[in-house]
Design an enzyme around this catalytic site. Structure first.
Site, PDB file in Angstrom:
ATOM      1  CE  LYS A 141      11.103 -18.568  -5.114  1.00  0.00           C
ATOM      2  NZ  LYS A 141      12.237 -18.954  -4.230  1.00  0.00           N
ATOM      3  N   GLY A 142      12.356 -17.099 -10.748  1.00  0.00           N
ATOM      4  CA  GLY A 142      12.374 -17.650 -12.100  1.00  0.00           C
ATOM      5  C   GLY A 142      13.491 -18.654 -12.312  1.00  0.00           C
ATOM      6  N   GLY A 143      14.533 -18.549 -11.469  1.00  0.00           N
ATOM      7  CA  GLY A 143      15.701 -19.402 -11.646  1.00  0.00           C
ATOM      8  C   GLY A 143      16.949 -18.568 -11.900  1.00  0.00           C
ATOM      9  CB  THR A 144      17.693 -14.971 -11.262  1.00  0.00           C
ATOM     10  OG1 THR A 144      17.273 -14.960  -9.888  1.00  0.00           O
ATOM     11  CG2 THR A 144      16.571 -14.426 -12.123  1.00  0.00           C
ATOM     12  NE  ARG A 145      21.944 -16.875  -5.956  1.00  0.00           N
ATOM     13  CZ  ARG A 145      22.876 -15.940  -5.838  1.00  0.00           C
ATOM     14  NH1 ARG A 145      24.123 -16.167  -6.204  1.00  0.00           N
ATOM     15  NH2 ARG A 145      22.558 -14.757  -5.335  1.00  0.00           N
ATOM     16  CE  LYS A 203      10.846 -34.567  -8.873  1.00  0.00           C
ATOM     17  NZ  LYS A 203      10.993 -35.762  -9.664  1.00  0.00           N
ATOM     18  N   GLY A 204      10.759 -32.734  -2.002  1.00  0.00           N
ATOM     19  CA  GLY A 204      10.010 -32.825  -0.764  1.00  0.00           C
ATOM     20  C   GLY A 204       9.524 -31.497  -0.215  1.00  0.00           C
ATOM     21  NE  ARG A 205      11.138 -24.522   0.205  1.00  0.00           N
ATOM     22  CZ  ARG A 205      11.584 -23.333  -0.124  1.00  0.00           C
ATOM     23  NH1 ARG A 205      11.994 -23.100  -1.327  1.00  0.00           N
ATOM     24  NH2 ARG A 205      11.636 -22.382   0.765  1.00  0.00           N
ATOM     25  CG  HIS A 242       5.137 -25.494  -3.293  1.00  0.00           C
ATOM     26  ND1 HIS A 242       4.933 -24.802  -4.456  1.00  0.00           N
ATOM     27  CD2 HIS A 242       6.456 -25.398  -3.042  1.00  0.00           C
ATOM     28  CE1 HIS A 242       6.079 -24.291  -4.888  1.00  0.00           C
ATOM     29  NE2 HIS A 242       7.019 -24.642  -4.057  1.00  0.00           N
TER      30      HIS A 242
END
Ligand code: NAG
Ligand code: NAG
Length: 400
Positions: A151-155, A357-359, A361
């Site tokens: 979840k760091g941005g590896t993809r 942004k709509g996701r 959480h």
């Protein structure tokens, strides 16, 4: 924004830091009461990271065992198709961990990169497309790995790197140094895409960073392997990690329930993987026993979004690549609120460096977030000292 100064931290700084870490813990325990810390192993030896600390006794057995032992497969680790790039991952990239082997090798070959798309992106990109899709050359073991963090941005990082003509990477996560090590190096090599002389073979598996055996195993494959870690504010990382699990297993307990051993006492459950992964300083320490700091590059997950070209320049420098992936490779999608890659390697929809942004959480209680920030702070500070980079997670939180 100016990149923070980078360089090997002075030994003196490290000593000072571990001292201050201990002090922080002392204050912490006083203010937070007896329950401020998960049992006591951390407090007196708060310096699992600092064998050189002057006044502190050396850690008895290195880091506390409760932090070092791999946590049993838990809800959040059981599922990890990486979704760092966007909520809609390419099918090839989201190999479910239940079948890690099956679609391996598929993602690496995106022979569909169409010439028309490439032409639109300029001649340089056309050249990129031409070299990015060969089915000739030979398979090699990776010379560089993206080892973390989940979840760091590896993809996002991997996809941006794949836009470089001198990089070829597996689209899926091979999980070789954690789950598939028994299969041997020949299996691992076979998973890799073919490369030409001078092209870099890469893969990303974010769980390596928190796998105890990974540093040793990678070192024994090739001690000059270049390592990249994308890190992100551990509090937001933990929530994002939980959110991903929740989307697949709606029945799991709330974040608050999982985060605490005893909420009344404010006792954080650091054995929960969503929290444990964010203790970067501790994990890094085990890598530094096998690799010099200069061989590990840290990417700010936050800056990868706010300044993708700047972050990519540093990554390409680290990998010894020409700075090909630059500003013109990205555009900003105002609706999404994130930068996207103009030309995804597989010519599917544009890949963006963040979720819409709509996701949704889950709403996390504010006091829980504050408690978590407090928990992570000394580890973050230590991590800044170890890496010589200030990721400004405290500052970012202060703004909110
Ligand atoms: C939490 O700690 C309080 C105070 O010591 C105790 O009364 C309570 O039973 C504990 N709760 C749990 C779930 O252990
Ligand atoms: C920008 O993002 C929105 C929302 O995800 C999407 O509908 C739109 O097609 C994107 N535009 C471009 C140019 O990528």
């Amino acid at each position: 924004m100016a990149p923070p100064p980078k360089g090997p931290p002075a030994r003196k700084l490290l000593c000072m830091c571990s001292l201050s870490l201990c002090l922080t813990y002392a204050c912490y325990s006083l203010m937070g009461g007896p329950g401020a810390l998960p049992s006591s192993p951390l407090a007196p030896q708060g310096s699992p990271l600092s064998p050189s600390a002057v006044d502190t006794p050396p850690p008895r057995n290195g880091s506390p065992a409760w932090l070092r032992t791999p946590s049993p497969p838990s809800v959040s680790e059981a599922t990890e198709p990486s979704r760092a790039w966007t909520e809609t991952d390419p099918p090839s990239a989201s190999s479910p961990s239940s079948a890690p082997d099956r679609d391996l090798g598929v993602g690496g070959d995106s022979s569909s990169s169409s010439a028309s798309v490439a032409a639109a992106a300029g001649s340089e990109a056309a050249a990129a497309a031409a070299t990015a899709t060969p089915d000739y050359g030979e398979k090699r073991l990776p010379q560089a790995l993206i080892i973390g963090v989940k979840k760091g941005g590896t993809r996002a990082l991997l996809e941006a790197l794949r836009a470089h003509p001198d990089v070829r990477a597996v689209g899926t996560e091979p999980h070789f140094f954690d789950r598939n090590y028994d299969k041997g190096l020949d299996w691992y090599r076979d998973v890799m895409p073919k490369t030409l002389e001078g092209q870099l073979t890469m893969e990303k598996t974010p769980s390596y960073f928190v796998t105890n055996e990974a540093p040793k195993r990678i070192h024994s494959m090739a001690k000059d392997t270049k390592l990249i870690v994308v890190v992100r504010n551990p509090v937001t990382r933990a929530i994002s990690d939980y959110t991903q699990t929740l989307s697949k297993k709606p029945e799991i307990p709330t974040f608050e329930v999982l985060a605490f051993k005893n909420r009344t006492l404010g006792l954080i459950d650091a054995s929960w993987s969503a929290i444990r992964i964010g203790i970067y300083a501790l994990h890094l320490e085990s890598w530094l026993q096998y690799f010099p700091l200069s061989q590990i590059h840290f990417v700010s997950g936050e800056r990868l979004i706010t300044d993708p070209a700047g972050e990519m320049a540093k990554v390409q420098d680290f990998l010894g690549l020409k700075r090909v992936v630059s500003e013109k490779y990205f555009y900003f999608n105002k609706t999404k609120g994130f930068p996207c890659l103009k030309k995804p390697e597989d010519s599917s929809a544009p890949r963006c460096l963040g979720k819409s942004k709509g996701r949704t959480h889950p709403k996390i209680d504010r006091d829980v977030i504050l408690r978590l920030r407090k928990f992570y702070k000394p580890f973050n500070v230590m991590f800044y000292q170890m890496t010589g980079q200030d990721f400004q997670w405290e500052q970012e939180e202060g703004d909110k």
